[in-house]
Design an enzyme around this catalytic site. Structure first.
Site, mmCIF file in Angstrom:
data_model
loop_
_atom_site.group_PDB
_atom_site.id
_atom_site.type_symbol
_atom_site.label_atom_id
_atom_site.label_comp_id
_atom_site.label_asym_id
_atom_site.label_seq_id
_atom_site.Cartn_x
_atom_site.Cartn_y
_atom_site.Cartn_z
ATOM 1 N N ARG A 177 12.296 -6.227 4.855
ATOM 2 C CA ARG A 177 11.692 -4.811 4.466
ATOM 3 C C ARG A 177 12.867 -3.965 5.536
ATOM 4 O O ARG A 177 13.185 -4.318 6.859
ATOM 5 C CB ARG A 177 10.741 -4.412 4.087
ATOM 6 C CG ARG A 177 10.008 -4.101 5.576
ATOM 7 C CD ARG A 177 8.392 -3.616 5.573
ATOM 8 N NE ARG A 177 7.472 -3.450 6.087
ATOM 9 C CZ ARG A 177 6.391 -3.070 5.931
ATOM 10 N NH1 ARG A 177 5.329 -3.144 5.184
ATOM 11 N NH2 ARG A 177 5.465 -2.599 6.738
ATOM 12 N N ARG A 209 -0.370 -8.565 13.234
ATOM 13 C CA ARG A 209 -0.876 -8.141 12.593
ATOM 14 C C ARG A 209 -1.851 -8.609 11.770
ATOM 15 O O ARG A 209 -2.632 -7.608 10.812
ATOM 16 C CB ARG A 209 0.178 -6.751 12.020
ATOM 17 C CG ARG A 209 1.456 -5.642 13.164
ATOM 18 C CD ARG A 209 2.413 -5.276 12.588
ATOM 19 N NE ARG A 209 2.212 -3.877 11.283
ATOM 20 C CZ ARG A 209 3.534 -4.053 10.357
ATOM 21 N NH1 ARG A 209 4.727 -4.639 11.124
ATOM 22 N NH2 ARG A 209 3.628 -3.612 9.331
ATOM 23 N N ARG A 260 -9.184 0.921 9.289
ATOM 24 C CA ARG A 260 -8.585 -0.307 9.594
ATOM 25 C C ARG A 260 -9.666 -0.845 10.432
ATOM 26 O O ARG A 260 -9.217 -2.159 10.511
ATOM 27 C CB ARG A 260 -7.481 0.030 10.582
ATOM 28 C CG ARG A 260 -6.721 -0.610 10.030
ATOM 29 C CD ARG A 260 -5.428 -0.356 10.494
ATOM 30 N NE ARG A 260 -4.208 -1.192 10.488
ATOM 31 C CZ ARG A 260 -2.605 -0.854 9.722
ATOM 32 N NH1 ARG A 260 -3.130 0.071 9.466
ATOM 33 N NH2 ARG A 260 -2.566 -1.287 9.586
ATOM 34 N N ARG A 308 11.510 -0.691 10.259
ATOM 35 C CA ARG A 308 10.338 -0.365 11.440
ATOM 36 C C ARG A 308 10.694 -1.526 13.115
ATOM 37 O O ARG A 308 10.480 -2.631 12.799
ATOM 38 C CB ARG A 308 8.728 -0.918 10.525
ATOM 39 C CG ARG A 308 8.934 0.147 10.513
ATOM 40 C CD ARG A 308 7.698 -0.212 8.729
ATOM 41 N NE ARG A 308 6.301 -0.414 9.686
ATOM 42 C CZ ARG A 308 5.310 -0.189 9.696
ATOM 43 N NH1 ARG A 308 4.821 -0.245 8.264
ATOM 44 N NH2 ARG A 308 3.326 -0.949 9.654
ATOM 45 N N LYS A 325 0.786 -0.994 -0.294
ATOM 46 C CA LYS A 325 -0.022 -0.178 -0.109
ATOM 47 C C LYS A 325 0.907 1.508 0.343
ATOM 48 O O LYS A 325 0.579 2.436 -0.922
ATOM 49 C CB LYS A 325 -0.949 -0.272 0.679
ATOM 50 C CG LYS A 325 -1.898 -0.915 1.506
ATOM 51 C CD LYS A 325 -2.739 -1.060 1.964
ATOM 52 C CE LYS A 325 -2.543 -0.748 3.918
ATOM 53 N NZ LYS A 325 -1.569 -2.244 4.919
HETATM 54 P P1 AMP Z 1 1.267 0.692 9.538
HETATM 55 O O1 AMP Z 1 2.333 1.245 9.627
HETATM 56 O O2 AMP Z 1 -0.176 0.846 8.488
HETATM 57 O O3 AMP Z 1 1.296 -0.566 8.970
HETATM 58 O O4 AMP Z 1 0.621 1.120 11.022
HETATM 59 C C1 AMP Z 1 1.065 0.295 12.115
HETATM 60 C C2 AMP Z 1 0.820 0.414 13.247
HETATM 61 O O5 AMP Z 1 -0.135 1.659 13.717
HETATM 62 C C3 AMP Z 1 -0.483 -1.044 12.990
HETATM 63 O O6 AMP Z 1 -0.110 -2.384 13.535
HETATM 64 C C4 AMP Z 1 -1.802 -0.535 14.760
HETATM 65 O O7 AMP Z 1 -0.623 -0.199 15.672
HETATM 66 C C5 AMP Z 1 -1.445 1.149 13.769
HETATM 67 N N1 AMP Z 1 -1.948 1.957 13.180
HETATM 68 C C6 AMP Z 1 -1.945 2.824 11.825
HETATM 69 N N2 AMP Z 1 -3.282 3.006 11.286
HETATM 70 C C7 AMP Z 1 -4.344 2.389 12.162
HETATM 71 C C8 AMP Z 1 -5.285 2.565 11.730
HETATM 72 N N3 AMP Z 1 -6.712 3.633 10.715
HETATM 73 N N4 AMP Z 1 -6.632 1.822 13.018
HETATM 74 C C9 AMP Z 1 -5.432 1.219 14.451
HETATM 75 N N5 AMP Z 1 -4.486 1.588 14.400
HETATM 76 C C10 AMP Z 1 -3.777 2.080 13.182
#
Ligand code: AMP
Length: 216
Positions: free
Chosen positions: A127, A172, A88, A161, A13
């Site tokens: 990554r 996740r 989400r 990360r 994404k």
């Molecule tokens: P991402 O970078 O999108 O993989 O997000 C990393 C982490 O941030 C996720 O595993 C969640 O813990 C938190 N997170 C990101 N976006 C959301 C969202 N829209 N709702 C809830 N938690 C989020």
């Protein structure tokens, strides 16, 4: 044009959102990036977010909804935005609809990036990115041309990360299956869900998304 990119962690994404930013002059709104900035600030909220993110769970809906609502009011979003990592949960998707309606905006397309769950752990745990310019790399699939030197800016510092380790990745992926995938029928019933094959290479996925948007 306002777009959502939906798909599990590791679907690509973020990579595709960056392409779309340049191609259509849209703004990428990544709630994960926003949260990482909060964590880096070291605030009380940042300390809470760090714990939740390292556990692979989701942050509370009301906080995330407020964060996006504030962000899409910024002037740079007027040309359109790509939501990456939001919504989400069904509650976030419903709140987004209400928020957009209140602001006189609408969603043009929700693009599901479909990938085989088997490949995701390897995609994510390998990554890393340039600490200077953020360019993305992968231990197996995309190493820098010169070992230890960023192709884009020549930087020599790289970072990973904290939540890209196997244990957190599995949590996740479970959060995606249980809380995020149920949003797909919600958008399908609105007639705006389109699916692309996220298993092909980056350029091909970008072409599929362009085709979808051209028809939107
Ligand atoms: P991402 O970078 O999108 O993989 O997000 C990393 C982490 O941030 C996720 O595993 C969640 O813990 C938190 N997170 C990101 N976006 C959301 C969202 N829209 N709702 C809830 N938690 C989020």
């Amino acid at each position: 044009m306002n777009i959502i990119l939906l798909g599990p962690p590791g679907a690509g994404k973020g990579t595709q959102a960056k392409r779309l930013e340049q191609r259509y002059r849209l703004v990428q709104l990544s709630t994960g990036d926003m949260l990482r900035a909060v964590v880096a600030s070291g605030s009380t909220l940042g300390r809470k977010a760090k714990k939740v993110m390292e556990s692979g769970q989701l942050m509370p809906d009301d906080l995330m909804i407020q964060m996006i609502s504030d962000r899409i009011e910024q002037p740079d979003c007027a040309r359109g935005f790509i939501l990456d990592g939001f919504p989400r949960t069904t509650a976030q998707a419903e709140a987004l609809d209400t928020m957009l309606k209140n602001k006189g905006l609408k969603l043009d397309s929700v693009i599901e990036m479909k990938v085989d769950p088997e490949v995701l752990v390897e995609r994510i745990t390998g990554r890393f990115s340039c600490a200077t310019c953020g360019a993305g790399y992968h231990d197996r699939f995309q190493r820098p041309k010169v070992e230890g030197v960023c192709d884009v800016c020549g930087g020599t510092e790289f970072s990973r990360r904290a939540d890209d380790n196997e244990e957190t990745v599995r949590a996740r992926l479970a959060a995606y299956r249980e809380q995020t995938a149920p949003i797909l029928p919600y958008y399908e019933s609105q007639g705006i869900l389109r699916t692309v094959d996220g298993m092909t290479d980056i350029d091909d996925v970008a072409r599929q998304i362009e085709t979808v948007l051209a028809a939107a």
